[in-house]
Write a protein that holds these residues in place. Structure first.
Motif, mmCIF file in Angstrom:
data_model
loop_
_atom_site.group_PDB
_atom_site.id
_atom_site.type_symbol
_atom_site.label_atom_id
_atom_site.label_comp_id
_atom_site.label_asym_id
_atom_site.label_seq_id
_atom_site.Cartn_x
_atom_site.Cartn_y
_atom_site.Cartn_z
ATOM 1 N N LYS A 133 0.722 -1.218 0.001
ATOM 2 C CA LYS A 133 0.070 0.022 -0.065
ATOM 3 C C LYS A 133 0.810 1.198 -0.022
ATOM 4 O O LYS A 133 0.438 2.378 -0.444
ATOM 5 N N SER A 156 -10.914 -0.312 5.463
ATOM 6 C CA SER A 156 -9.618 -1.096 5.153
ATOM 7 C C SER A 156 -9.839 -2.411 5.827
ATOM 8 O O SER A 156 -10.291 -2.588 6.773
ATOM 9 N N THR A 157 -9.154 -3.319 5.239
ATOM 10 C CA THR A 157 -9.079 -4.669 6.045
ATOM 11 C C THR A 157 -7.548 -4.792 6.783
ATOM 12 O O THR A 157 -7.430 -5.746 7.273
ATOM 13 N N ASN A 159 -4.146 -3.107 6.141
ATOM 14 C CA ASN A 159 -3.110 -2.625 5.703
ATOM 15 C C ASN A 159 -3.217 -1.223 5.064
ATOM 16 O O ASN A 159 -2.239 -0.406 5.189
ATOM 17 N N THR A 160 -4.196 -0.837 4.456
ATOM 18 C CA THR A 160 -4.582 0.443 3.835
ATOM 19 C C THR A 160 -4.459 1.508 5.026
ATOM 20 O O THR A 160 -3.868 2.487 4.954
ATOM 21 N N ASN A 261 -9.646 -5.820 -3.168
ATOM 22 C CA ASN A 261 -10.445 -4.981 -3.898
ATOM 23 C C ASN A 261 -10.189 -4.661 -5.190
ATOM 24 O O ASN A 261 -10.774 -3.925 -5.962
ATOM 25 N N LEU A 262 -9.066 -5.133 -5.637
ATOM 26 C CA LEU A 262 -8.591 -5.439 -6.942
ATOM 27 C C LEU A 262 -7.862 -4.275 -7.626
ATOM 28 O O LEU A 262 -7.895 -4.064 -8.870
ATOM 29 N N ASN A 264 -4.607 -3.530 -7.113
ATOM 30 C CA ASN A 264 -3.385 -4.015 -7.189
ATOM 31 C C ASN A 264 -3.176 -4.684 -8.425
ATOM 32 O O ASN A 264 -2.195 -4.069 -9.317
ATOM 33 N N THR A 397 2.358 -9.375 -1.082
ATOM 34 C CA THR A 397 1.938 -8.003 -0.656
ATOM 35 C C THR A 397 1.953 -7.585 0.621
ATOM 36 O O THR A 397 1.812 -6.492 0.998
HETATM 37 N N1 F0G Z 1 -2.798 -8.537 -0.062
HETATM 38 C C1 F0G Z 1 -2.663 -7.823 1.247
HETATM 39 C C2 F0G Z 1 -1.635 -7.716 2.036
HETATM 40 C C3 F0G Z 1 -3.868 -6.770 1.284
HETATM 41 O O1 F0G Z 1 -3.841 -6.094 2.346
HETATM 42 C C4 F0G Z 1 -4.673 -6.593 0.220
HETATM 43 C C5 F0G Z 1 -5.729 -5.519 0.320
HETATM 44 C C6 F0G Z 1 -4.704 -7.440 -0.897
HETATM 45 C C7 F0G Z 1 -3.445 -8.437 -1.088
HETATM 46 C C8 F0G Z 1 -5.387 -7.163 -2.040
HETATM 47 O O2 F0G Z 1 -5.207 -6.156 -2.966
HETATM 48 O O3 F0G Z 1 -7.578 -4.959 -2.709
HETATM 49 O O4 F0G Z 1 -5.648 -4.364 -4.360
HETATM 50 O O5 F0G Z 1 -6.912 -6.420 -4.557
HETATM 51 N N2 F0G Z 1 -6.002 -4.688 1.443
HETATM 52 C C9 F0G Z 1 -6.714 -3.834 1.510
HETATM 53 C C10 F0G Z 1 -6.763 -2.946 2.900
HETATM 54 C C11 F0G Z 1 -8.298 -4.063 0.835
HETATM 55 O O6 F0G Z 1 -7.702 -2.365 3.123
HETATM 56 O O7 F0G Z 1 -5.622 -3.132 3.340
HETATM 57 P P1 F0G Z 1 -6.325 -5.277 -3.586
#
Ligand code: F0G
Length: 450
Positions: A133, A156-157, A159-160, A261-262, A264, A397
């Motif tokens: 992020k 957010s879940t 990380n954001t 959330n797609l 990335n 990620t």
């Molecule tokens: N991997 C990690 C570690 C993430 O934190 C997230 C998304 C994804 C993969 C998926 O990425 O959403 O771009 O398809 N985390 C978001 C958050 C939603 O709020 O931290 P994405």
């Protein structure tokens, strides 16, 4: 709708609706098209003009040169690639934590067990707050501050929220995060608290938090920093640019990305398409997206209707980062799948946990959501979609220490108390801590047994 007024440097970049193609002078509060409500993206018409055309050799040379520079802007593995980013007009200083510059690791043991010859991990968990992020947040936070916002916000879940809180603090802004109560790992929650965010745990899931936040940003002067914010995705593109630089501009055959959330997968795909268009690479890697079985709206959409329509679902997975049932950027992700010839796959909770331990056993480690990539690779090799002699890069990620609870439960055998059928296969990867008397004999005995 109140205008956030975010402007780009004239001539170099513009905001365009991905649905109707309208070009906007500035983004509204929700970063959606005022005509058709679709998402916006940053485009660069200037790249095509004869007098401003970017030459691949010049770009590569200046990016390499900047690696030696100690300037603040060049220390960032995002802003080092600024020719392919929106650059704020005026003398705005960047909000940066020297993000990017992440390593590519070979995964020899995983490669062997997957049956592929060349397997690599681009580890985006090696960013300042431990996830990918940060590469997007430096761009989005820079533009938020440039616009004079004093508050930034996200749902957010985990990380954001951690990343946004850090960049807000660095940029002298306040932050508010909406997270689903009980569904965010302690590591991520603790970051948001330490970086000073107003942290609201809502009694709902991520999709519910997003709904509430969309209302909040309409009523208060806060800048939305979820990945619907197209500046975020521009920053996240640099993971792919940097990866290709690390591969000496020879694209790997496959890149595998986790899907939540797609945003990335969309960003990485956009980067690859732009690099191809600019002549930085000569062919596109196939970009495939992996979701957890319990949070698989894109997989369903692709299988049921070829990606024409996405039906939101109630999501559930222990990989809490990707527990998302109504992904905002699904249309952008479908476009990437179509343009690159990638595919989608889903993986079970047991497959995710096993894959995470296998990545760990290569000395790399990652958080559960990242491990879907290896679990997905296993299936794509079995199906013949990925061939033994093709090169594969997994996008990891998040950092392993984001969610130690998951890891400890896995190794202690507490993660799947009801899955008796999988006990044997899980046991192969489990390395539980051993409690011993404080004696040399006890330790030597344990070593002998190992
Ligand atoms: N991997 C990690 C570690 C993430 O934190 C997230 C998304 C994804 C993969 C998926 O990425 O959403 O771009 O398809 N985390 C978001 C958050 C939603 O709020 O931290 P994405």
């Amino acid at each position: 709708m109140q205008d956030a007024g975010t402007k780009l440097e004239q001539g170099s970049a513009q905001l365009r609706c991905i649905g109707c193609g309208s070009v906007l002078q500035s983004a509204g509060r929700n970063f959606r098209c005022p005509d058709c409500d679709d998402l916006l993206e940053v485009t660069y018409p200037g790249w095509k003009c004869a007098d401003t055309a970017l030459r691949p050799q010049d770009l590569k040379a200046s990016w390499t040169e900047r690696r030696k520079s100690s300037a603040y802007v060049d220390q960032s593995g995002v802003w080092r690639f600024r020719e392919l980013l929106p650059v704020p007009s005026g003398p705005a200083s960047l909000v940066s934590l020297s993000e990017g510059n992440t390593p590519v690791y070979e995964l020899p043991n995983c490669a062997r067990s997957m049956g592929v010859e060349a397997l690599f991990a681009k580890h985006q968990g090696m960013n300042p707050t431990g996830s990918f992020k940060d590469t997007g947040m430096t761009v989005a936070a820079t533009f938020a501050r440039l616009e004079g916002f004093r508050w930034v916000a996200c749902a957010s879940t985990g990380n954001t929220s951690a990343s946004m809180a850090a960049y807000a603090a660095r940029g002298g802004m306040r932050s508010v995060v909406l997270i689903p109560e009980g569904q965010v790992s302690w590591g991520k929650l603790s970051q948001a608290l330490d970086y000073g965010a107003v942290t609201c745990q809502l009694k709902t899931d991520f999709d519910g938090c997003m709904r509430v936040l969309n209302e909040v940003v309409q009523r208060m002067p806060v800048c939305l920093l979820n990945s619907v914010n197209p500046y975020r995705l521009e920053g996240q593109k640099t993971a792919a640019i940097e990866l290709l630089e690390q591969f000496n501009w020879e694209a790997p055959d496959h890149i595998i990305v986790p899907g939540g959330n797609l945003g990335n997968s969309s960003a990485i795909g956009k980067a690859c398409m732009e690099m191809k268009e600019l002549g930085l690479i000569s062919r596109l890697p196939k970009i495939s997206i992996i979701q957890a079985e319990g949070a698989n709206p894109l997989v369903r959409a692709m299988r049921e209707n070829g990606g024409k329509k996405l039906s939101p679902m109630r999501a559930d997975t222990m990989a809490t980062a990707i527990r998302i049932g109504n992904p905002a950027s699904w249309k952008k992700a479908v476009r990437v799948l179509e343009a690159t010839g990638g595919t989608v796959e889903q993986v079970s909770e047991v497959e995710i946990a096993l894959a995470k331990a296998e990545i760990g056993a290569d000395g790399v480690g990652c958080e559960p959501a990242s491990a879907v990539t290896l679990a997905g690779l296993k299936k794509l090799v079995k199906q013949g979609f990925i061939k033994r002699n093709e090169s594969v890069v997994l996008i990891l990620t998040g950092h392993m220490l984001k969610d130690p609870d998951f890891t400890i439960k896995f190794h202690r055998g507490d993660l799947f108390p009801d899955k008796k059928d999988d006990a044997a296969i899980l046991k192969e990867q489990q390395r539980a801590p051993i409690v011993l008397d404080a004696s040399v004999e006890a330790v030597l005995k344990a070593l002998e047994q190992a």
